[in-house]
Design a protein around this motif. Structure first.
Motif, mmCIF file in Angstrom:
data_model
loop_
_atom_site.group_PDB
_atom_site.id
_atom_site.type_symbol
_atom_site.label_atom_id
_atom_site.label_comp_id
_atom_site.label_asym_id
_atom_site.label_seq_id
_atom_site.Cartn_x
_atom_site.Cartn_y
_atom_site.Cartn_z
ATOM 1 N N LEU A 162 0.750 -1.258 0.143
ATOM 2 C CA LEU A 162 -0.026 0.000 -0.023
ATOM 3 C C LEU A 162 0.733 1.201 -0.119
ATOM 4 C CD1 LEU A 162 -2.758 -1.222 2.530
ATOM 5 C CD2 LEU A 162 -3.071 -0.886 0.128
ATOM 6 N N SER A 163 2.093 1.134 0.628
ATOM 7 C CA SER A 163 2.910 2.137 0.760
ATOM 8 C C SER A 163 3.437 2.513 -0.751
ATOM 9 C CB SER A 163 3.879 1.878 1.717
ATOM 10 O OG SER A 163 5.264 3.011 1.503
ATOM 11 N N TRP A 164 3.847 1.471 -1.376
ATOM 12 C CA TRP A 164 4.247 1.545 -2.770
ATOM 13 C C TRP A 164 3.228 1.897 -3.678
ATOM 14 C CZ3 TRP A 164 2.609 -1.445 -7.063
ATOM 15 C CH2 TRP A 164 3.278 -1.123 -8.246
ATOM 16 N N LEU A 165 2.135 1.657 -3.430
ATOM 17 C CA LEU A 165 1.017 2.239 -4.350
ATOM 18 C C LEU A 165 0.792 3.678 -4.182
ATOM 19 C CD1 LEU A 165 -1.756 -0.792 -4.139
ATOM 20 C CD2 LEU A 165 -0.751 0.226 -6.284
ATOM 21 N N ASN A 166 0.790 4.032 -2.912
ATOM 22 C CA ASN A 166 0.641 5.399 -2.437
ATOM 23 C C ASN A 166 1.649 6.487 -3.070
ATOM 24 O OD1 ASN A 166 -1.198 7.271 -0.930
ATOM 25 N ND2 ASN A 166 0.986 7.589 0.317
ATOM 26 N N ASP A 167 2.810 5.780 -3.436
ATOM 27 C CA ASP A 167 3.937 6.774 -3.843
ATOM 28 C C ASP A 167 4.069 6.761 -5.430
ATOM 29 O OD1 ASP A 167 4.794 7.336 -1.509
ATOM 30 O OD2 ASP A 167 6.462 5.885 -1.171
ATOM 31 N N LEU A 168 3.300 5.956 -6.016
ATOM 32 C CA LEU A 168 3.226 5.891 -7.647
ATOM 33 C C LEU A 168 2.950 7.452 -8.125
ATOM 34 C CD1 LEU A 168 1.502 2.560 -8.551
ATOM 35 C CD2 LEU A 168 3.873 3.131 -8.715
ATOM 36 N N PRO A 169 3.523 7.704 -9.321
ATOM 37 C CA PRO A 169 3.090 8.930 -9.917
ATOM 38 C C PRO A 169 1.627 8.870 -10.182
ATOM 39 C CG PRO A 169 5.158 8.191 -10.547
ATOM 40 C CD PRO A 169 4.738 6.974 -9.847
ATOM 41 N N ALA A 170 0.894 10.018 -10.476
ATOM 42 C CA ALA A 170 -0.361 10.032 -10.765
ATOM 43 C C ALA A 170 -0.513 9.742 -12.296
ATOM 44 C CB ALA A 170 -0.961 11.461 -10.334
ATOM 45 N N ASP A 171 0.192 9.769 -13.046
ATOM 46 C CA ASP A 171 -0.060 9.597 -14.416
ATOM 47 C C ASP A 171 0.445 8.457 -14.950
ATOM 48 O OD1 ASP A 171 2.209 10.742 -14.260
ATOM 49 O OD2 ASP A 171 2.908 10.881 -16.306
ATOM 50 N N GLY A 172 0.128 7.670 -16.055
ATOM 51 C CA GLY A 172 0.792 6.426 -16.925
ATOM 52 C C GLY A 172 0.274 5.318 -16.321
ATOM 53 N N ASP A 173 0.561 4.185 -17.171
ATOM 54 C CA ASP A 173 0.240 2.792 -16.804
ATOM 55 C C ASP A 173 1.515 2.220 -15.850
ATOM 56 O OD1 ASP A 173 -2.125 2.940 -18.122
ATOM 57 O OD2 ASP A 173 -1.298 1.585 -19.809
ATOM 58 N N VAL A 174 1.108 1.089 -15.149
ATOM 59 C CA VAL A 174 2.221 0.645 -14.189
ATOM 60 C C VAL A 174 2.464 -0.742 -14.625
ATOM 61 C CG1 VAL A 174 2.894 0.206 -11.991
ATOM 62 C CG2 VAL A 174 1.673 2.199 -12.307
#
Length: 200
Positions: free
Chosen positions: A134-146
């Motif tokens: 969840l910490s990792w997900l929270n730190d993802l940039p707002a744009d683009g696919d993952v």
């Protein structure tokens, strides 16, 4: 454009083939595992197209090895893979490098529970792994696919977190090495990949 999250597992490793638990230990991909990584990458390329995306991987060798092959197939520079400790597999404590058959001899009913892995002495807890994901997900940039290349158990927990699954539902999931999962708008699709082993 809605974000897509692609959840991949590393290809078959030597330990997988030997039915040996890995956790934070590592072993290289087998020929089958290399073929699985290639086929997953080939299929994934059909979904990425001209879209903007980033590639993340567990820093454990088998995930990095798979991620590198996937990047070759999709035309992404392997040097741009973002390795993140939070994507590592569960630490399986005293059971790392033990074979599953040897554990079943000691505990005949072990495999009757879908979350049996977590019974390992000194195993990392479900809550701990979910928290780091969840910490990792929270730190993802707002744009683009993952695109994320992780592990069997960690991948299951990640998909569960993205789909708001119960604990029981998390452990009912398949853990394929010849398929990946695409999550978009709260819907998860499994994409199976045809694996062709190269013959000498």
């Amino acid at each position: 454009m809605t974000r897509r999250i692609f959840v991949l597992r590393h290809g078959q490793t030597q330990f997988n083939a030997e039915q040996k638990l890995q956790g934070h230990c590592n072993s290289p991909l087998t020929d089958k595992g290399l073929a699985q990584a290639r086929s997953v990458g080939t299929e994934l390329s059909k979904y990425l197209g001209e879209r903007t995306y980033r590639v993340y991987a567990s820093p454990l060798g088998r995930a990095v090895q798979t991620a590198t092959i996937v990047c070759e197939q999709v035309g992404h520079c392997a040097s741009e893979i973002v390795q993140d400790e939070r994507l590592k597999e569960f630490a399986l404590g005293e059971w790392e490098q033990r074979t599953i058959p040897s554990l079943v001899v000691e505990q005949p009913n072990l495999l009757s529970q879908s979350d049996w892995y977590l019974q390992a002495p000194q195993s990392e807890s479900y809550q701990s792994v979910k928290a780091r994901l969840l910490s990792w997900l929270n730190d993802l940039p707002a744009d683009g696919d993952v695109v994320v290349i992780s592990h069997a158990l960690t991948g299951a927990v990640l998909r569960g977190a993205l789909m708001d699954m119960s604990y029981e539902q998390v452990w009912e999931q398949d853990l394929p090495q010849d398929a990946f999962f695409m999550i978009e708008n709260g819907v998860m699709n499994r994409i199976d990949c045809l694996v062709e082993l190269e013959t000498a």
